[in-house]
Design an enzyme around this catalytic site. Structure first.
Site: not given
Length: 192
Positions: A11, A138, A140
């Site tokens: 990001c 993202h 994650e």
């Protein structure tokens, strides 16, 4: 970037990698993100056109979205083992300025993933670098302890010097690259 160390920008990390490249490779010394300097004369990262700066709730680009892969030979496509698209979750209001993309790509920054409209840059890689990857999404959010995101796996493998073996299929697993020499009888029996 210049030290050829593995880098994964997520990001804002991707956005700042693009700003740094514009400043130091394109020599655009005042290149910046409008998030930090709204008056910058060289906006490399801009507020998304459909976003609202006055109504903060519900104006972000959120949720799972497709990223269309532009190059099948890129690290990202190989790690995800996909040739057309990947799906990842997003949470952002700023993006790489599409007007700057041709200049950046001329100097080796490859935007290998874009959104379905073709307007948003989603994944960037630096040509000729062992692992320099930026993702607007993202990874994650979907990563799990026993099933890491392909980009995190790639970063760890690159840091351990095992990415090339993994991508070429010569590694038996991400954690163990094939041995270059057979083990001696002493090492098998526990002796060093």
């Amino acid at each position: 970037r210049t030290e050829r160390k593995p880098y994964l920008g997520i990001c804002l990390g991707m956005q700042l990698a693009v700003v740094e490249f514009a400043r130091n490779v394109l020599n655009l010394k005042d290149a910046n993100s409008t998030e930090f300097d709204q008056a910058t004369s060289t906006p490399i990262v801009v507020f998304m056109p459909e976003g609202s700066k006055t109504h903060m709730g519900g104006t972000m680009r959120l949720g799972s979205r497709k990223t269309m892969l532009q190059k099948v030979d890129c690290i990202t496509a190989k790690l995800y083992q996909q040739e057309q698209f990947i799906e990842e979750r997003h949470r952002h209001r700023y993006e790489v300025n599409p007007e700057m993309v041709p200049q950046l790509e001329e100097q080796g920054l490859r935007f290998v993933g874009i959104d379905e409209s073709g307007d948003r840059m989603e994944v960037v890689e630096l040509q000729g670098h062992p692992f320099y990857v930026g993702a607007q999404f993202h990874p994650e959010f979907k990563s799990r302890p026993r099933k890491p995101s392909p980009l995190f796996l790639g970063l760890c493998l690159a840091a351990a010097g095992r990415l090339d073996n993994f991508l070429s299929g010569t590694a038996l697993s991400p954690l163990k690259a094939p041995r270059k020499t057979p083990r001696s009888a002493e090492s098998v029996n526990g002796a060093l």
